[in-house]
Design a protein around this motif. Structure first.
Motif, PDB file in Angstrom:
ATOM      1  N   SER A 117       0.761  -1.034   0.096  1.00  0.00           N
ATOM      2  CA  SER A 117       0.184   0.083  -0.056  1.00  0.00           C
ATOM      3  C   SER A 117       0.914   1.230   0.149  1.00  0.00           C
ATOM      4  N   THR A 164      -1.320  -1.287  -8.826  1.00  0.00           N
ATOM      5  CA  THR A 164      -2.492  -1.748  -7.968  1.00  0.00           C
ATOM      6  C   THR A 164      -2.861  -2.967  -8.170  1.00  0.00           C
ATOM      7  N   ALA A 194      -3.049  -3.260   4.158  1.00  0.00           N
ATOM      8  CA  ALA A 194      -3.349  -2.213   3.278  1.00  0.00           C
ATOM      9  C   ALA A 194      -4.460  -1.224   3.469  1.00  0.00           C
ATOM     10  N   ALA A 198      -3.835   2.719   4.001  1.00  0.00           N
ATOM     11  CA  ALA A 198      -4.693   3.404   3.217  1.00  0.00           C
ATOM     12  C   ALA A 198      -5.360   4.772   4.036  1.00  0.00           C
ATOM     13  N   ALA A 253      -3.567   4.041  -2.586  1.00  0.00           N
ATOM     14  CA  ALA A 253      -3.488   3.198  -1.502  1.00  0.00           C
ATOM     15  C   ALA A 253      -4.810   2.889  -1.296  1.00  0.00           C
ATOM     16  N   PHE A 256      -6.056   0.277  -3.784  1.00  0.00           N
ATOM     17  CA  PHE A 256      -5.487  -1.067  -3.386  1.00  0.00           C
ATOM     18  C   PHE A 256      -5.856  -1.789  -2.442  1.00  0.00           C
ATOM     19  N   GLU A 257      -6.345  -0.917  -1.212  1.00  0.00           N
ATOM     20  CA  GLU A 257      -6.846  -1.689   0.032  1.00  0.00           C
ATOM     21  C   GLU A 257      -8.000  -2.228  -0.461  1.00  0.00           C
TER      22      GLU A 257
END
Length: 779
Positions: A117, A164, A194, A198, A253, A256-257
């Motif tokens: 992340s 990502t 993650a 984030a 981030a 991605f999470e």
């Protein structure tokens, strides 16, 4: 069937045949995405860097953004250490003889999730701070400058998109490959790492960027009547730095999470619903998403006939979404059997076709993303009626601008929430009465929505790059009218794409949170069974139970408190920026005629300091509030608490994001010459509206997304311990109450510390000066 996972005791499985191949293929395609990211980096960095003045300004932005991010990661180190210890201590369900190995894996992949992340956020920021001047340089070209600038900006976003999807899929594939049947438990750590990073990056970056933006606008535009990115404004460098640490690093981030957390929920529920196939199919869907991301990024080209860059972006988004739907349908048909009797390792029975359930669920997610994109675009695009109406109200002053923007935010939140709810309910109906199957369908809808995440991240990163490019061009003065017009157009498109991606991110948060709630109930059921407790789950979750209603109210209240803390933090920090910029204009009179240079670093330091200081309270609230409720009130109230967080958080996040986006583009509309144009009273009114909307759309609103998932994951992680200490032979009421009280006291202490700081800052930015003395200073 050949190529299946064969379950053994304690959740152990053996990978054989085709399923092993599927996992390896997923990992290889993830590496392909990372390879494409590297290729795009090389292509972007090979383009023209512009004039020496442009390079100097961009260098200052790079330096400030990098310094901030490293300082933020150092601050977050203590949270990572504490979380790793807790993950190792907390019990796990059904790990068999490998409980210690699973705990180690969960803690290890928490670190990996956090590192991924942080890396994606940092890489996104690094690329954006290098692409901004290249976009500005491309816009200067007389022939094809508009198309080239658009391509550079979007392909830079594509780098972040590929990172990502590549790292998310790679992490999940490795976990399934190593831990097999225990992969969902280990992935809880991956998703939590993650999500936690984030959330911190969203809150910290949001405070930084909006403090600088609000301070710059209030003094520069309103008081001094100078352009937005005028180099005479000491807050301009900090504003450009903030665009990168807030929008690029934070949003990358965040998505991605969402990707990681949705996969966690899908694998947990998939194992229960589809057995061995449920551990593989949720990996196949994002693998397809990688391929469509590659297609989507490379087909995004601005044609001379396109009305704006948004036309090209929408075209590629909808086309990539269609490709995803078709490929997922093909994959489901070939991988999944036609009946539940042929699914290996599941205890569920249903007359429905697993292929149909999977295909329809994924398509629901893809269609949901497309509808949210269209709906958010309607409420935030400059050419649409809501934004034009807000711009028109500027003729009667800032009060009506604020009122009309609030109205648009409330209305848009309702429609968007209905669409999201319809998507969740449509997926739920696919279960045919089976809660486990229905929740797995919701999780699959989330993975379907995230097949477009590569393009979504590219769209979002496109926004701050375009904004920075316009700022660099204006500050350097090395741009002609044609180039300025191109950058203004791209900036307006970027505002809309940022609003759209926030809407889609909220939808993913709801789907992920709903699926995680299903994972929570599954975890609780397993823990109750292991503790030999005969109480039915539906009895524990009965909404008529007053303690559950208390949990529901507390969950809703926490969203309001979290939002208030984030907006208040921006207000305090922006106050310090205003005083600093005013001081420099007063102490250095040569700034206005260009004979003296502003001290840009002072404002960057103020924003960095305040962002780090204000970061801790929302973070502690997100992590400790579920602990206090769970150990203090029990499993049922904790579930109701999560329902309150998701319900209120969805509406609040949509309201904040859409109203802020509408205010921002209403300001752009007036700056384009409508309703009086730049320098008019209407322009000043829209600037006020925009400053109100800035912390809405870029701090509090986006931070609610990871907040929902962090709280759900915390609840998921502590559920076995709450059941253990609340029931059965290991019941330990004193320990449970002690944990709850300590967690509650930590939240109270953090909020009290935050509230002790006055809202207004002193001339020197000292938050400890009493309010009455500050009033004398400002007078």
């Amino acid at each position: 069937m050949s190529g299946q996972l064969h379950f053994a005791k304690g959740g152990e499985v053996t990978l054989t045949g085709g399923n092993l191949t599927y996992i390896i293929v997923a990992a290889v395609i993830a590496l392909v995405a990372l390879g494409f990211a590297a290729a795009l980096v090389k292509a972007v960095l090979a383009t023209n860097r512009g004039t020496e003045k442009m390079q100097e300004i961009a260098g200052a932005v790079q330096e400030g953004a990098t310094a901030y991010l490293f300082r933020q990661f150092k601050t977050l180190g203590i949270f990572v250490v504490i979380a790793v210890v807790l993950l190792f201590v907390l019990p796990v369900n059904d790990a068999g003889t490998h409980e210690t190995a699973v705990k180690i894996g969960r803690a290890l992949f928490f670190i990996i999730g956090a590192v991924f992340s942080a890396f994606i956020g940092g890489a996104g920021m690094a690329m954006a701070t290098r692409a901004n001047l290249r976009v500005a340089a491309a816009a200067r070209e007389a022939e094809g400058g508009r198309e080239k600038a658009m391509q550079i900006a979007f392909r830079t976003g594509g780098v972040v998109g590929f990172l990502t999807v590549g790292l998310g899929l790679l992490g999940a594939s490795i976990v399934v490959l190593i831990y097999k049947g225990n992969a969902p438990t280990v992935l809880e750590g991956f998703g939590f790492g993650a999500a936690l990073l984030a959330m911190f990056m969203r809150v910290g970056g949001g405070i930084f960027t909006k403090a600088a933006d609000v301070g710059a606008d209030l003094v520069g535009k309103v008081e001094k009547n100078i352009p937005e990115d005028d180099p005479r404004n000491a807050a301009t460098i900090a504003d450009n730095v903030g665009d990168n640490v807030g929008d690029c690093a934070g949003m990358a981030a965040d998505l991605f999470e969402s990707y990681a957390v949705t996969l966690v929920a899908a694998l947990i529920l998939g194992k229960a619903a589809f057995g061995s196939h449920g551990l593989i199919f949720p990996l196949i869907v994002p693998t397809i998403g990688v391929l469509t991301a590659i297609v989507g990024v490379f087909i995004t080209r601005l044609r001379k006939s396109d009305r704006s860059g948004l036309t090209a972006i929408n075209r590629s988004f909808y086309l990539s979404a269609l490709i995803s739907a078709v490929l997922v349908a093909i994959a489901a048909f070939f991988y999944l059997p036609a009946t539940f009797g042929d699914l290996d390792g599941t205890s569920l029975t249903s007359s429905r076709n697993p292929r149909v359930i999977a295909i329809v669920a994924v398509v629901i997610g893809i269609v949901l993303a497309a509808i949210i994109q269209a709906l958010t675009g309607y409420f935030t695009e400059t050419g649409r009626r809501p934004v034009r109406d807000i711009g028109k109200t500027a003729l009667t002053g800032p009060a009506t601008v604020v009122l009309s923007g609030v109205s648009v935010g409330f209305e848009s939140a309702v429609y968007s929430a209905i669409v999201i709810a319809a998507g969740v309910y449509g997926a739920f109906l696919l279960g045919g009465g089976s809660i486990t199957l229905s929740l797995f369908a919701v999780a699959l809808a989330g993975t379907g929505l995230l097949t477009t995440v590569g393009v979504i991240v590219a769209m979002d990163t496109f926004g701050p790059i375009s904004d920075n490019a316009q700022g660099i061009a204006e500050m350097s003065g090395d741009i002609d009218e044609h180039g300025a017009r191109t950058l203004t157009e791209l900036d307006a498109v970027g505002n809309t794409t940022k609003a759209i991606t926030k809407g889609i991110a909220i939808a993913t948060a709801v789907l992920a949170a709903t699926a995680l709630f299903g994972s929570y109930t599954d975890t609780v059921s397993t823990a109750l069974r292991n503790a030999n407790v005969g109480t039915a789950l539906d009895q524990i979750l009965n909404v008529a139970n007053p303690s559950n209603l208390v949990g529901l109210v507390l969950g809703a209240a926490v969203v309001f408190l979290f939002s208030g803390l984030a907006i208040n933090a921006v207000s305090r920090s922006a106050g310090a920026v205003v005083f600093e910029v005013r001081r420099q204009f007063r102490d250095f009179p040569g700034i206005m005629d260009g004979t003296q240079r502003p001290e840009y670093g002072k404002v960057v330091d103020i924003c960095t300091r305040d962002a780090q200081r204000e970061l801790m309270t929302p973070g502690l609230l997100a992590v400790m509030a579920p602990v206090a409720v769970g150990f203090g009130l029990g499993i049922g109230p904790l579930a109701a608490y999560l329902a309150g967080v998701v319900g209120t958080g969805t509406l609040m996040a949509l309201f904040l994001a859409n109203s802020g986006g509408a205010w921002d583009n209403a300001k752009k509309l007036v700056e384009d010459g409508h309703f009086g144009g730049k320098g008019s009273d209407a322009h000043a009114a829209t600037v006020i509206g925009d400053t109100v909307g800035d912390p809405f759309k870029d701090t509090a609103g986006p931070a609610i997304n990871p907040l929902m998932k962090v709280m759900n994951l915390v609840a998921l992680l502590i559920a076995p311990a709450v059941v253990t200490y609340s029931t059965g032979d290991n019941k330990n009421t004193p320990l449970r109450i002690t944990i709850a009280v300590v967690a509650a006291l930590m939240v109270v202490a953090a909020v009290t510390f935050s509230k002790r700081k006055p809202i207004a800052m002193s001339e020197g930015g000292d938050a400890d000066v009493p309010a009455e003395k500050q009033a004398k200073v400002t007078a």
